[in-house]
Design an enzyme around this catalytic site. Structure first.
Site, mmCIF file in Angstrom:
data_model
loop_
_atom_site.group_PDB
_atom_site.id
_atom_site.type_symbol
_atom_site.label_atom_id
_atom_site.label_comp_id
_atom_site.label_asym_id
_atom_site.label_seq_id
_atom_site.Cartn_x
_atom_site.Cartn_y
_atom_site.Cartn_z
ATOM 1 N N LEU A 169 -7.091 8.552 15.304
ATOM 2 C CA LEU A 169 -7.591 9.418 14.237
ATOM 3 C C LEU A 169 -6.436 9.990 13.415
ATOM 4 O O LEU A 169 -5.553 10.657 13.948
ATOM 5 C CB LEU A 169 -8.412 10.564 14.851
ATOM 6 C CG LEU A 169 -9.123 11.483 13.863
ATOM 7 C CD1 LEU A 169 -10.250 10.740 13.135
ATOM 8 C CD2 LEU A 169 -9.669 12.714 14.590
ATOM 9 N N GLY A 217 0.819 -1.208 0.000
ATOM 10 C CA GLY A 217 0.000 0.000 0.000
ATOM 11 C C GLY A 217 0.853 1.257 0.000
ATOM 12 O O GLY A 217 0.553 2.231 0.687
ATOM 13 N N TYR A 228 -14.546 -3.831 10.204
ATOM 14 C CA TYR A 228 -13.249 -3.155 10.190
ATOM 15 C C TYR A 228 -12.533 -3.330 11.528
ATOM 16 O O TYR A 228 -11.368 -3.735 11.580
ATOM 17 C CB TYR A 228 -13.405 -1.663 9.880
ATOM 18 C CG TYR A 228 -12.094 -0.927 10.005
ATOM 19 C CD1 TYR A 228 -11.066 -1.149 9.094
ATOM 20 C CD2 TYR A 228 -11.851 -0.059 11.066
ATOM 21 C CE1 TYR A 228 -9.837 -0.504 9.224
ATOM 22 C CE2 TYR A 228 -10.636 0.591 11.203
ATOM 23 C CZ TYR A 228 -9.630 0.362 10.279
ATOM 24 O OH TYR A 228 -8.415 0.986 10.429
ATOM 25 N N ARG A 275 -1.376 -1.093 -6.243
ATOM 26 C CA ARG A 275 -2.042 -1.364 -7.519
ATOM 27 C C ARG A 275 -1.739 -0.295 -8.566
ATOM 28 O O ARG A 275 -1.614 -0.598 -9.739
ATOM 29 C CB ARG A 275 -3.561 -1.439 -7.332
ATOM 30 C CG ARG A 275 -4.040 -2.663 -6.556
ATOM 31 C CD ARG A 275 -5.521 -2.544 -6.283
ATOM 32 N NE ARG A 275 -5.811 -1.351 -5.483
ATOM 33 C CZ ARG A 275 -6.995 -0.751 -5.408
ATOM 34 N NH1 ARG A 275 -8.010 -1.218 -6.103
ATOM 35 N NH2 ARG A 275 -7.166 0.302 -4.640
#
Length: 248
Positions: free
Chosen positions: A178, A7, A146, A32
């Site tokens: 966060l 990623g 999640y 990707r």
């Protein structure tokens, strides 16, 4: 060191790649989006890119089998690729979103680890870093799959530690709170910019560079030190009271 980051095209992954490259480490960047990887490659030195879906095990096996000679001994694996989709209650979620989170956050993470770990054990050197979340420890409405996937990541990292005792291979789960300035919430809210802006407004949230610094710190400590888990929140974030539902 050779640092393999999944990623790596945006957000945490890109910041982590740049932080290690800053001190001269070699980077293997997987994502990707080839064009994003190529732009990263232009920004840093000694960066080998793998344009591949992290869920594509056969593709990963192929790319790892043909790494350049000086990238073959991976010292640090940063399992950064992951996503959240939606914030609806469990009875209202799209099941396809649940499946995708399980595929990326759990299945792909374990697949990459399984491919890279044997060489570390054989060399008696290496560090596996997983990007978990405080969501894996503190439940919240809409966190359902999640949060469960990040609880898996946390426990997987701890169980790796148990399995790897005596191998000199280190394992750390980084658990951010966060965090802004990445595509995480844009993906979660499926492109709804207003929701993203509302979430982070005046929050002084963590930045990708903060997470990169944390990853860099745990992996560059003396080798006799293993940080098992590292939980970090912005100072502005704390804990909510337990919810009590009362009948009318």
């Amino acid at each position: 060191m050779v640092v393999f980051i999944t990623g790596a095209s945006a957000g945490f992954g890109r910041a982590i790649a740049k932080r290690f490259a800053q001190d001269g480490h070699k980077i293997i960047a997987l994502a990707r989006r080839k064009e994003r990887l190529e732009s990263l490659q232009e920004e840093i030195q000694e960066c080998f890119i793998i344009p591949c879906d992290v869920c594509d095990r056969k593709g990963l096996e192929h790319h790892l089998a043909f790494l350049p000679q000086d990238y073959q001994n991976i010292d640090v694996l940063v399992n950064n690729a992951g996503l959240a989709l939606g914030l609806e209650g469990a009875d209202k979620c799209d099941f396809a979103d649940w499946v995708q989170m399980i595929e990326v956050n759990i299945k792909a993470l374990t697949s990459v680890t399984h491919l890279v770990l044997p060489q570390m054990v054989e060399r008696r050197s290496g560090h596996i870093v997983t990007l978990g979340s405080i969501a894996g420890k503190y439940p919240y409405p809409g966190g359902n799959v999640y949060g469960a996937s990040k609880a898996f990541v946390r426990q997987f990292a701890l169980n790796l530690r148990a399995d790897l005792a005596g191998t000199c291979v280190r394992v750390t789960d980084i658990q951010p709170g966060l965090s802004s300035d990445s595509e995480f919430s844009l993906v979660r809210f499926k492109g709804d910019v207003q929701k993203v802006e509302s979430l982070y407004k005046n929050s002084n949230a963590l930045k990708p560079e903060d997470i990169a610094e944390a990853v860099y710190w745990v992996t560059t400590l003396p080798k006799h030190i293993n940080i098992n888990t590292l939980e970090l929140m912005p100072t502005s974030q704390s804990f909510a009271p337990l919810n009590v539902w009362r009948e009318d």
